[in-house]
Structure formats: C-alpha cells, structure tokens
Design an enzyme around this catalytic site. Structure first.
Site, PDB file in Angstrom:
ATOM      1  N   HIS B  42      -6.136  -6.925  -1.540  1.00  7.54           N
ATOM      2  CA  HIS B  42      -6.029  -8.166  -2.302  1.00  7.54           C
ATOM      3  C   HIS B  42      -6.402  -9.391  -1.466  1.00  7.54           C
ATOM      4  CE1 HIS B  42      -4.098  -5.715  -5.372  1.00  7.54           C
ATOM      5  NE2 HIS B  42      -4.310  -6.721  -6.207  1.00  7.54           N
ATOM      6  N   LYS B 119       5.051  -1.544  -9.352  1.00 10.19           N
ATOM      7  CA  LYS B 119       6.489  -1.485  -9.616  1.00 10.19           C
ATOM      8  C   LYS B 119       7.114  -2.856  -9.422  1.00 10.19           C
ATOM      9  CE  LYS B 119       8.296  -0.763  -5.051  1.00 10.19           C
ATOM     10  NZ  LYS B 119       8.873  -0.013  -4.000  1.00 10.19           N
TER      11      LYS B 119
END
Lengths: 302, 208
Positions: B42, B119
């Site tokens: 990222h 999550k």
C-alpha cells in the site's frame, strides 16, 4: 545443547500449530454461551480452524508471531550458550514448521528470512534453584501486539466514540467524546483497560486474553503485562483483591458487545490477568497487553 | 457461514454493478483470482504510483486481500514485470486492515479496485471511497489461516518478494468459494461502525 535445540524446534512446532487446552476450552465455553448468530458463526470457524491446524500440523495463523522466550536456567549453565541454542533452533524451525519469516531490519527494510535479528526473538532469562531448565515460548501475533497501551495515572482519558460521517443520527447521539478521570486506584486501572479494549474493537482478533500490569517503571510494566499472557485462563490470582479486580474487569469488557471477530456478541475477552510490581512514589503505570484468541504458548522442561 | 444471511457467489474480476449490488450482512463466496497486499504494498502503490503495465497482475476490477501468507517458495514461472509463479500455500488468514487506512482510498481510485478483504474493518476515509468509486469491504475470519488456505487452490504469481519480503509481497492467488461477509458496502453502511457505536454507549455507562 543439541537435544535442547531439537526440543525448542519441537516446542515451536507445537506452539505454532495448536492452542493450549485451557484456551480451547474457554473458546468452546464461549461458543456454547453465545447467542449472537454472527459471533457464533465466527466462533464456529475459529474452532474448526483450531482442529484443522492440529490434525494437519499447520500453523493456526499465518502470522506465527514475534517469538518471546521466558527461560529459567539452573545454576552453572551458560546463559550465552542457551541464547545461541535458541537462535539456532529459531532458524531451523522457520524452515521446518514452517514459520513465517517476521524479522524486518529497521534500517534496510529487509526481511532476514529466518526470524532472527537484533533482539529478535526476544529472550528473557532468569536463574533458578531447580535442576531442570524450563523454556516458555509465546508466539505473539502482530495485530494484537499493536493494540497494547501504557497509561500514567492519574490521567484524564479522552475517549472518542464513533464518528458521525453523515448526520442521520439524532442530535442526542452526536455527542461522541467523553473525558474520564482515571485515578491511582483499582477503579482507575479498570477504566484504563476498558479504554484500551474499546479502542481495540475487533482489530486484533477477539476474543482476547488481556494482560495488565500495575507498577512504577515503563519497562517493568511492559514486561509484566506480557508475562501475564503466559498464565492459564483457569488460574486464580493468589491476591484476593487483584483476583476480584480481574473478574470485575473481565465482566465489564464482556458488556461492551464487541464479540468474536469484532462482529458483536457476548465474549470480547476470555480472561484478564493482572500482575503488579512496586512503584516509585511519583509513578503509577498501567500497561495493557492483548493476545488474540490464538494465545499460543507452551513450555519445554529440559 | 451464518444462518439467515443471503449467500452471493462472486467471480473475479468484479464489475461496478457487482459492488453496488452488495449490502452489509451479505455473505459472499469468491472464486477466481485475488491479490494480496498489506503495509508495504500500500505504501508503495500510494507513493510510487507504478503504472498499471508495470504490475504483473491486472488490478482492474480486482480484489485486494490484506494478508501476509506462509508460502513454501518453490517459485519457477516467470511473469511479466519480473514476477514469478508457483509455490504452495500453508496458511493465509487476514491481517488488520486499519493499518492501511491512509492509503486505501487512493489505491481503490487509482487502480480500479472493487473489493477489499481483511479483518477488523476500516475508517471513514475508506468508507467514503467505497461509495464514491463503487467498492466493498469484505470481512473474513481473523486467525482462521488453515481453514482459509484450504479455499485457496494455488499461487498464480508473486511480485516484490525479495524487496518487500515474503509476508509483504504481492501474491496472486486462485481461490474457490473463499468465504467473507460484506461489512462495509458501497452505500455508506458499516457494520464495524455500528458495533463501535453500541460499544461506546455501553462504555459510557461503565465509565460513569
């Protein structure tokens, strides 16, 4: 030392591929008590993952963690030699289990590939009067490690609630920040732990085991709170007042409704374990350590 | 996965309509190809902005899985852009999504991502981007690494393995009926936010 090395490799394998019985029992109990269908569904998958990992000898979680050793060495055995043996065992276990290589160099950003590096694994050693050497290993997941908090009491805790992105909530509910006074007493400790768990939400794989330490030095409490995660879920704190505080905090945490996998439900934590150290008159530290549901720990007696 | 919820089968790549048709609470079973990406990936996509042609995998309509798997590296197949294929997956559960909150909105926009698997949920910046560009956040069970690895049929490729390290590389995975739940949809809804709101109300009572 060759036998010790092989014993530690086996310990790595056992700890990476299973959870201790007391943890599995606590999760099963939580599953049978659960009434929220979402949380129950999550717990069902967690429990089947535990037995799948055990029967196929695979790691329970892809994050095989930061290895932390608590070792008790009999008099006359070289600590340096034990340390070298642990490091060699770590290299072999990384390939053999396999473990995920997790040691990243701060300067170069390179992963060493074998789970060894500066202060990695973390090894705490003590001398013991006993004849046998005991090796306790915790494989500490990164997600839950990141949720740890340190508080210096007294403190004004500012808790920010949910954000109101779109104003579709009634005005009364938009007041979403509270300030809480945590003083130097057990109620202050309780408030710190609740603050930490609220901030954690479902980010670190609940149901959590929570280790807490109260004391007077930063490193003293950080060590002690993590050490509490090695205690059995079912043990009783020898100090009645602390035991009572553990129960009170656990029951408060489980009213928060964060639940298994953070999807709501009755069990946000399966245990709260508190350790203490004497403090300096000027200091009152509270440190909170989190373990994910996969509280992977084990002991080798050699 | 959960009784009473509707189950949707998804095939990658996803279209904007696929993303828009999903609602929080929907259970999905994903088949096709998904690509892993966590902290380093990222940061890299956000700052270096590599051209789509430089990346050996097609991210358009793709699903990014916040995951650092355990893979036995028997990698042999060369791919375009210096990637490799092969390898065996041992364990592959989700990692905490919130750590890439500052980057995700931009990644969704720049690379045409339609699904994020992770999550713990993400924040308002991502929730806004899901709505603006048509993308969903899919929550899967944390720590269920062996269980989820069994829904991954193969490793089609890897990229940046040496540079980012095995856990942080980009891995292209072939999945079949990979289970997840829509917890943040393309219409501004977030189940994580709802849980946070309820827990805050309870926290206030206990702090009083």
């Amino acid at each position: 030392m060759l036998k010790l090395r092989d014993g530690i490799i086996e310990l790595y394998k056992k700890v990476a591929t299973s959870v201790p019985n007391d943890v599995e029992e606590a999760l099963k109990n939580a599953y049978s008590r659960e009434t929220s269908p979402l949380a129950k569904g999550s717990m069902e998958i967690i429990l089947s993952n535990i037995s799948l990992a055990r029967t196929t000898s695979r790691p329970i979680c892809q994050d095989t963690g930061f290895p932390v050793f608590f070792i008790k060495v009999p008099k006359g055995i070289s600590h340096q030699l034990v340390k070298e043996t642990v490091i060699e065992a770590t290299r072999i276990a990384t390939k053999k289990v396999p473990l995920r290589p997790n040691a990243v160099d701060i300067v170069t950003g390179k992963n060493t590939g074998d789970n060894t590096g500066d202060h990695f694994p973390l090894i705490y050693m003590d001398e013991t009067e006993d004849q046998s050497l005991s090796v306790d290993l915790m494989l500490k997941g990164g997600g839950c490690e990141n949720l740890g908090q340190t508080y210096k009491l007294p403190a004004e805790l500012r808790v920010e609630g949910y954000s109101v992105m779109e104003s579709n909530l009634p005005n009364a509910e938009r007041n979403n920040t509270i300030t809480v006074l945590a003083e130097r007493d057990f109620d202050g400790v309780r408030k710190c732990v609740l603050d930490a768990v609220f901030k954690a939400q479902g980010k670190g794989c609940p149901p959590y085991t929570i280790g807490v330490a109260i004391g007077g030095a930063k490193d003293q409490v950080a060590f002690l709170s993590k050490r509490q995660l090695m205690r059995r879920i079912t043990d009783n704190n020898p100090d009645n007042q602390i035991a009572e505080l553990e129960q009170k905090i656990l029951s408060d945490i489980n009213t928060l409704g964060i639940g298994a996998a953070g999807m709501g439900g009755e069990t946000t934590a399966i245990g709260v374990k508190i350790g203490t150290g004497h403090r300096h008159p000027a200091s009152y530290f509270v440190d909170v350590s989190f373990s994910c549901w996969a509280n992977r720990r084990g002991r080798l007696i050699w | 996965m959960v009784n009473g919820s509707s189950v949707r089968r998804l095939k990658t790549p996803l279209t904007k309509d696929d993303a828009l048709s999903l609602k929080t609470g929907d259970v999905v079973l994903i088949s096709g190809r998904i690509v892993t990406g966590r902290d380093r990936v990222h940061q890299f996509l956000f700052h270096e902005r590599p051209d789509k042609r430089e990346i050996p995998f097609d991210l358009e309509g793709g699903i990014i899985y916040h995951c650092g798997p355990i893979i036995t590296p028997s990698l042999a197949l060369p791919l375009k852009g210096g990637g490799v294929g092969g390898g065996k997956l041992i364990a592959a559960g989700p990692t905490t999504s919130m750590r890439v909150e500052m980057y995700e909105a931009d990644v969704i926009k720049s690379y045409g991502i339609r699904g994020i698997i992770g999550k713990g949920g993400m924040g308002d910046k991502t929730l806004t981007a899901l709505k603006e560009y048509g993308c969903v956040y899919l929550h899967t069970i944390s720590g269920a690494a062996a269980y989820l690895a069994d829904r991954i049929k193969g490793v089609a490729g890897g990229w940046k393995i040496e540079e980012f390290g095995e856990p942080e590389a980009m891995w292209l995975l072939d999945v079949e009926d990979f289970p997840a739940m829509v917890t943040m949809d393309a219409h501004g809804n977030s189940l994580h936010k709802e849980i946070e709101r309820l827990s805050f109300e309870r926290l206030k009572e206990m702090m009083a």
